[in-house]
Enzyme design. Sequence first.
Site, PDB file in Angstrom:
ATOM      1  N   GLU A 172       0.824  -1.207   0.000  1.00 44.45           N
ATOM      2  CA  GLU A 172       0.000   0.000   0.000  1.00 44.45           C
ATOM      3  C   GLU A 172       0.864   1.265   0.000  1.00 44.45           C
ATOM      4  OE1 GLU A 172      -2.582  -0.722   3.359  1.00 44.45           O
ATOM      5  OE2 GLU A 172      -4.075  -1.676   2.085  1.00 44.45           O
ATOM      6  N   GLU A 193      -6.644  -8.029  -0.859  1.00 44.04           N
ATOM      7  CA  GLU A 193      -7.102  -7.959   0.530  1.00 44.04           C
ATOM      8  C   GLU A 193      -8.606  -7.730   0.510  1.00 44.04           C
ATOM      9  OE1 GLU A 193      -5.263  -5.188   3.149  1.00 44.04           O
ATOM     10  OE2 GLU A 193      -3.238  -5.989   2.886  1.00 44.04           O
TER      11      GLU A 193
END
Length: 819
Positions: A192, A280
């Site tokens: 991320e 995710e």
Amino acid sequence: MRIRSAVVPSATKMARWGLWISVAFALLFCVQATPSFTIENDRFVQDNKEVLLLSGSIHYSRVVPQYWKDRLLRLKALGANAVQTYVPWNFHEPVQGQFDFSGPADLVQFLQTAQDVGLLVLLRMGPYMCGEWEFGGFPAWIIAHQPPVTIRTYEQGYISLVDAYWAKLLPIVQPMLYENGGPVVMVQIENEFGSYGDVSSNPLDKQYMQHLLNLTRLYLGPNIVVYTTDGGDTGFMSRGTLPGQVYTVGDFGPGSDPASSFAAQKQFNAPGKSPNFCSEYYTGWLTHWSEQMANTSSSQVAYWLQRIIALNGSVNLYMGHGGTNFAFWSGANGGGNSYQPTITSYDYDSPISEGGEHGYGPDGDKFLAVQAVFQKANPAQPTPEPPANPVIGYGSVPLTTGYAELYSNRMTFCPKPFTNLTGPASMEMFGQNYGFILYSTTAPAGSSRTGNVAVFNDLHDRVQVFVNGVIQPNAVAYRPQGNSVNVSAAAGDQLDFLVENMGRLNYGRGMYDPKGITSNVQWNGNTLGGNWTVCTISLDSADVLSLPYQPGPAPAQPNGPTFYRGSFKIASANVLGDTYLGVYNWTKGMAWINGNNIGRHWEAVGPQHTLYVPQFFLQVGSNDVVMLELHETGAAQTVQFVDAPDFQPLTCRPVGEASAGDLVVMWDPDTSFNSSQQWIVNAAVKSSTGVIQLSSNPSLCLSAGPKTDPTTGDPALQLQQCDANSAAQQWKWDASHSALVSADNNCMDVTAHGNFNGAPTEVYLCNYLNCQTWSLPSNGAGVISGFGSRVLTSCQQAYLGRHASIPVNSNNVQYYRRM
């Protein structure tokens, strides 16, 4: 016409031809048999066959090695064909240059176990991971590195540390690649990054990500699929990925449109190289201390999972199985004065619970809901679910064998303190990663026993104060709620500041999070100078067990943080199983079972009332139990070993008679609570000072203390027998701020802006924020409403757990078992 005679090869030539033909076929067979995992035509292709990845996250660092196979088999039974896992840098290089890939850190064994049960592996190599893990996976020693480094960008000092770590890690990974006969089909670099850096506008950020990719190719070769994960839109992806060079994917949870994320990722991947994938997909959520336990809808998780798969989308469940933040591994969120430490359990409300059982949402079995979707997408013969592991309640265990106060035994942890210092510094600067740190100096001239104000500039995270070696129970400061305390000390008195590291930040731009007192201390407005001593208290298990324990029981009010010790016996292997340590009579601290640090507890704020104890931490015969309690346990000094986890929120009883000592909290208005929510506000409150009485029992008055809020150390609101001479029961109304002010000119406050039923209350330095704004009943009797539209409520019992009756373990108790 001339006839040409036939040429017949000799036997030797025939043999040679046969040999070459055999070799050619063997080479052809080898080429065909070489395992391959690629991306073609926007699909994952495994050994020349399209495959949909149905994955679930399991972090090997959060599961004891003896249970790796068990949890992976349960993931396989869920319908998964892959597992995704993080590699935490601090788990493998706890000290710079000292690497550990053994025992709980045996990455190869975990990967091999995954392969043995038939799962592919998606490996998230870091160096940053997040995952609510301490410091996002970074080693704490990076903070003290000299010269200082800048993490997560191309800064030469940081890059050299990454290079040294990956030079050790990646050669371990290389034989485990799928093309080399292992299970690893994809590797992720960073995590991320678009939520932290920006490769699109910062050349050093782009150079950093490019460097990670180059290292990966150097060690792992040109074939392995390298991917990045970012939030599921073009904004995050544009800042976090390397377009066309890596496989770019997004993450999102139920309720987010998967088509939108899949369309976004296609903008960054080469044509034909963008299979739909959510790396995710959130099956639950994380939980911080003082929050209610995450509990998300099973049906919604299943519904949106179907939506992903209907688009030929591959998916990774985050989490498939959450596990446990043993010892000091739980991280925190926040930044600056905002600080939210994560609880010890990482159950995550995932399909496979912390203890390996089915997870449940509020609407049913989450394991079965996900399994139904996965099996429809992959109708191959399902893997049977392993038998349930035994879970046993061993009963109530008194910890009265011995006790040891931390302060008086500090030299056990710190035989060589740092002396002659000019001021405090973070624990990392003294070579310490975790635990507590004690700063000592003397009170300067002008100090007064009637009170001094100590302000801790940049406190990380929670401090308790001793004066001349004696704990000051009300002198507690906690990072998100203020950095000042009142201390009664005269000039020349010894001052000791004990600071707890509650876990480093794991996410966000402010995640650089040194621990301890990281700046100066102001004393009555001036910098506290003098000669400082620092003692590092890492709480290593060996030191905890070697303390000189005095015969118990301990005093009801010991001198600050104290270790309590006891034991219980397990008669035979057939009564050996997982269990949960209940901390119902405790406030805040840590726990050890047979020397295994099972994590932090904070019963005073919840929501975690039990700590998971895998059976492999126990043994037949005597089992040693040690609890560190930072405050006091009262007379009980007892723990309970129960057969189920407990995350129940604080509960008030709407029945029963109120009594002195009952806490006062915030609760939704409820007519069944009339006896607890109706107050009489004395008329003098609005003109000068007066008392506030409980309508159902006017002999009980609202009092500031004597109990203290365990989070802040400030006086907690509670009921006490009305006493006209008690300053703690006197209140005055500040109409200009709609505030209720105590006799010492502090304000009635909802602790930590708690916006939930059961939020604690206290008196705190007046700041006139919304958590200190109240509405009094117009006619002098009725409810007193405040923050979040909730009202002051007396709690006849602050907590009603699920384990109402727990047998005492007398070492021959008949245990109660749940299979």
